[in-house]
Design an enzyme around this catalytic site. Structure first.
Site, mmCIF file in Angstrom:
data_model
loop_
_atom_site.group_PDB
_atom_site.id
_atom_site.type_symbol
_atom_site.label_atom_id
_atom_site.label_comp_id
_atom_site.label_asym_id
_atom_site.label_seq_id
_atom_site.Cartn_x
_atom_site.Cartn_y
_atom_site.Cartn_z
ATOM 1 N N GLU A 25 0.825 -1.218 0.000
ATOM 2 C CA GLU A 25 0.000 0.000 0.000
ATOM 3 C C GLU A 25 0.859 1.266 0.000
ATOM 4 O OE1 GLU A 25 -3.776 0.160 0.126
ATOM 5 O OE2 GLU A 25 -2.809 1.870 -0.782
ATOM 6 N N VAL A 79 2.576 3.303 -3.448
ATOM 7 C CA VAL A 79 1.925 4.234 -4.382
ATOM 8 C C VAL A 79 1.048 5.229 -3.621
ATOM 9 C CG1 VAL A 79 0.441 4.418 -6.419
ATOM 10 C CG2 VAL A 79 1.851 2.380 -6.108
ATOM 11 N N GLY A 90 12.437 17.785 1.363
ATOM 12 C CA GLY A 90 12.653 16.349 1.600
ATOM 13 C C GLY A 90 11.677 15.434 0.874
ATOM 14 N N ASP A 144 9.591 7.929 -11.550
ATOM 15 C CA ASP A 144 8.877 7.513 -10.336
ATOM 16 C C ASP A 144 7.382 7.337 -10.637
ATOM 17 O OD1 ASP A 144 8.809 7.332 -7.253
ATOM 18 O OD2 ASP A 144 7.360 8.914 -7.679
ATOM 19 N N LYS A 185 4.996 3.890 -10.391
ATOM 20 C CA LYS A 185 3.723 3.839 -9.652
ATOM 21 C C LYS A 185 2.559 3.441 -10.558
ATOM 22 C CE LYS A 185 5.295 7.125 -6.161
ATOM 23 N NZ LYS A 185 5.513 8.552 -5.897
ATOM 24 N N GLY A 191 5.954 11.205 2.990
ATOM 25 C CA GLY A 191 6.074 11.723 4.358
ATOM 26 C C GLY A 191 5.987 10.598 5.364
#
Ligand code: HSE
Length: 425
Positions: free
Chosen positions: A129, A132, A187, A201, A205, A303
Site C-alpha cells: 500500500e 503508491v 525532503g 517515479d 507507480k 512523508g
C-alpha cells in the site's frame, strides 16, 4: 490475543514512522484487529543515530539475517528501497515463510512478476500500500473496494515532487530549478530528483496500479514516459490564458476489449477539472469504474506518517485475513498495449521563433500538410531581440501526424525552441 512479530529492515524516516504509529495507536489497533503487533527486531546500517522514537537497544541490529532467519518473525517490513539487496531480502523472507510489506515502488515495478510468483509458491503475501501515493489507500481500493468494476480510466498525480515544482512555478513565478531546489529542501524529492522530474517515479507507480487495474503484467518499456523538465514558467502562464494548468499525469486507460494504454506525460488540464486544483506535494487520483462511476482520491503521497499509515494498514490486512490467498488458477489477462503513436490528441505548442515575415505561415503550412488543424494561435510580445513566442492550440490530430509535423518544424532555421504538450480532456 494473537501476536504478530515484525522484523523491520530500514530505520529511516518511514521506519521510525511505523514504530511511532504502532506505539501511538497500540490500543486502537488491538481492538480493531484482535492482534498485537510486536516489533521483534529492527535492522539498519546505522543503529546509533538518534531517532524520533524510542526502542529497546536489544531489538536493534546491523544483521538483516537475524530477521530473515528468525522463525518467530511473521512479517518483514522492507523499507530500504532500491533493487539490491532489497530483492534478495524479500525473496529470502518469502522462502522462510514470512509475509512481506514493502514501500519499494521501483522494485515492484521492475521485478514484481518474479517476487509475486515466489510469494505464491510459498503461500505468502506481498503487500505494498505504501508504494503508491503514500497515505491514499488506493491499492486496497483497487484490490477490494472496486472489485466489481472494470476501470475505464485512471488519471493520477502520483509524484509529489513534480506537482510541487509545477505548482511553485505557477504560484510564485519561480523557474524550474528554483522550485526543484525547494522541493529537495522539503525532503520530498528522491535522492536522485531526476526520477521525479523525468517521470520515472510516476512510471513505477502507474505500472503497479495498471497491473491491478488490468490484471495483467505490464512491462515498464510499454509505458510511454515524458517528464516536466522542458516546461517553462511562460508555458504555465500561457496555459492559464487558455483556461488550463499543466500537471504531470500518470494515465491508465481501457480501450476496446483487452486493449489498454499506460502513459506518463505532462498535460494541460482544464482549470475546471478537480486534478487541476491539486497543489504542492499532494497526490490525487481520478478514476472511472463501470459500476461505481467517477471517483476522486486526494492526499499526501509521501512523508513519515502518511506512509506509515499505509504500512500499518497492510499489517492490519495480514492480521485480519484468516487464510493466505491461494495461488490464482486464472491466468493473467493478455493485454494489447496501445502505443502513444496510436492516440489522437489536441496539443498546446509553444515556439520561440525569429520575428520576421512568413514565420507563422511556414509553421502553419507544415501543420496543414500533416493534417494538423490549428484551433487558436497567439503571438506574444518579443522575448529577446528578434525572438518571439508563438503559442498554438490544435484540434484533435493523430499523434503520428503531430510528431511528423513537429520534426519538420524543428528543421526550420527560424524556429529556435519548441515545446509540445498534450491536452487531456
Ligand atoms: N519522490 C516521491 C514523490 C516520494 O515526490 O512523490 C513518494 O513516492
Amino acid at each position: 490475543m494473537k501476536i504478530i512479530n515484525i522484523g523491520l529492515v530500514g530505520f529511516g524516516t518511514v521506519g521510525s514512522g511505523v514504530v511511532k504509529v504502532l506505539q501511538k495507536k497500540k490500543k486502537g489497533l488491538e481492538q480493531k484487529t484482535n492482534c498485537e503487533f510486536k516489533i521483534k527486531a529492527i535492522a539498519d546500517k546505522d543503529i546509533n543515530s538518534p531517532r524520533c522514537v524510542k526502542v529497546s537497544k536489544e531489538i536493534l541490529t546491523n544483521d538483516v539475517d537475524k530477521i530473515l532467519n528468525d522463525p518467530e518473525i511473521d512479517v518483514l517490513i522492507e523499507l530500504i528501497g532500491g533493487i539490491h539487496p532489497a530483492k534478495e531480502f524479500i525473496i529470502k523472507a518469502l522462502r522462510n515463510k514470512k509475509d512481506v510489506i514493502t514501500a519499494n515502488k521501483a522494485l515492484l515495478a521492475e521485478e514484481g512478476e518474479e517476487l509475486f510468483r515466489i510469494a505464491a509458491e510459498n503461500k505468502r503475501e506481498i503487500l505494498f500500500e505504501a508504494a503508491v501515493c503514500g497515505g491514499i489507500p488506493i491499492i486496497k481500493v483497487l484490490k477490494q473496494g472496486l472489485l466489481a468494476n472494470k476501470i475505464d480510466s485512471l488519471l493520477g498525480i502520483v509524484n509529489g515532487t513534480a506537482n510541487y515544482v509545477l505548482s511553485k512555478m505557477e504560484e510564485n513565478n519561480w523557474e524550474f530549478e528554483k522550485a526543484l531546489a525547494q522541493a529537495r529542501k522539503e525532503g520530498i524529492a528522491e535522492a536522485d530528483a531526476a526520477l521525479d522530474t523525468r517521470g520515472i517515479d510516476s512510471r513505477h507507480k502507474i505500472a503497479i496500479l495498471a497491473q491491478l487495474i488490468f490484471d495483467a503484467d505490464i512491462k515498464l518499456e510499454d509505458i510511454f514516459c515524458q517528464g516536466i523538465e522542458d516546461i517553462r514558467l511562460e508555458d504555465l502562464r500561457y496555459a492559464r490564458e487558455f483556461g488550463y494548468t499543466i500537471k504531470l499525469l500518470a494515465i491508465a486507460k481501457s480501450f476496446k476489449e483487452n486493449t489498454a494504454g499506460v502513459y506518463v506525460y505532462p498535460a494541460l488540464i482544464s482549470e475546471e477539472c478537480l486534478l487541476s486544483r491539486v497543489k504542492g506535494a499532494f497526490n490525487a487520483l481520478s478514476l472511472k469504474g463501470d459500476m461505481a462511476g467517477e471517483l476522486f482520491f486526494y492526499g499526501k503521497g509521501a512523508g513519515m506518517l502518511p506512509t506509515a499509515s499505509a504500512i500499518v494498514a497492510d499489517l492490519g490486512e495480514i492480521a485480519m485475513s484468516t487464510v493466505h490467498s491461494p495461488q490464482s488458477t486464472v491466468s493473467k489477462t493478455k493485454l494489447e498495449i496501445k502505443k502513444i503513436e496510436e492516440l489522437e490528441k489536441s496539443y498546446y505548442i509553444r515556439f520561440l521563433a525569429v520575428d520576421q515575415p512568413g514565420v507563422l505561415a511556414a509553421i502553419a503550412k507544415i501543420l496543414g500538410e500533416q493534417r494538423v488543424s490549428i484551433a487558436s494561435v497567439i503571438q506574444k510580445e518579443r522575448k529577446e531581440k528578434e525572438i518571439v513566442p508563438i503559442v498554438m492550440m490544435t484540434h484533435y490530430a493523430k499523434e503520428k501526424d503531430i510528431q511528423r509535423a513537429l520534426r519538420e518544424i524543428d528543421k526550420l532555421p527560424i524556429v529556435k525552441e519548441r515545446l509540445a504538450v498534450r491536452i487531456e480532456e
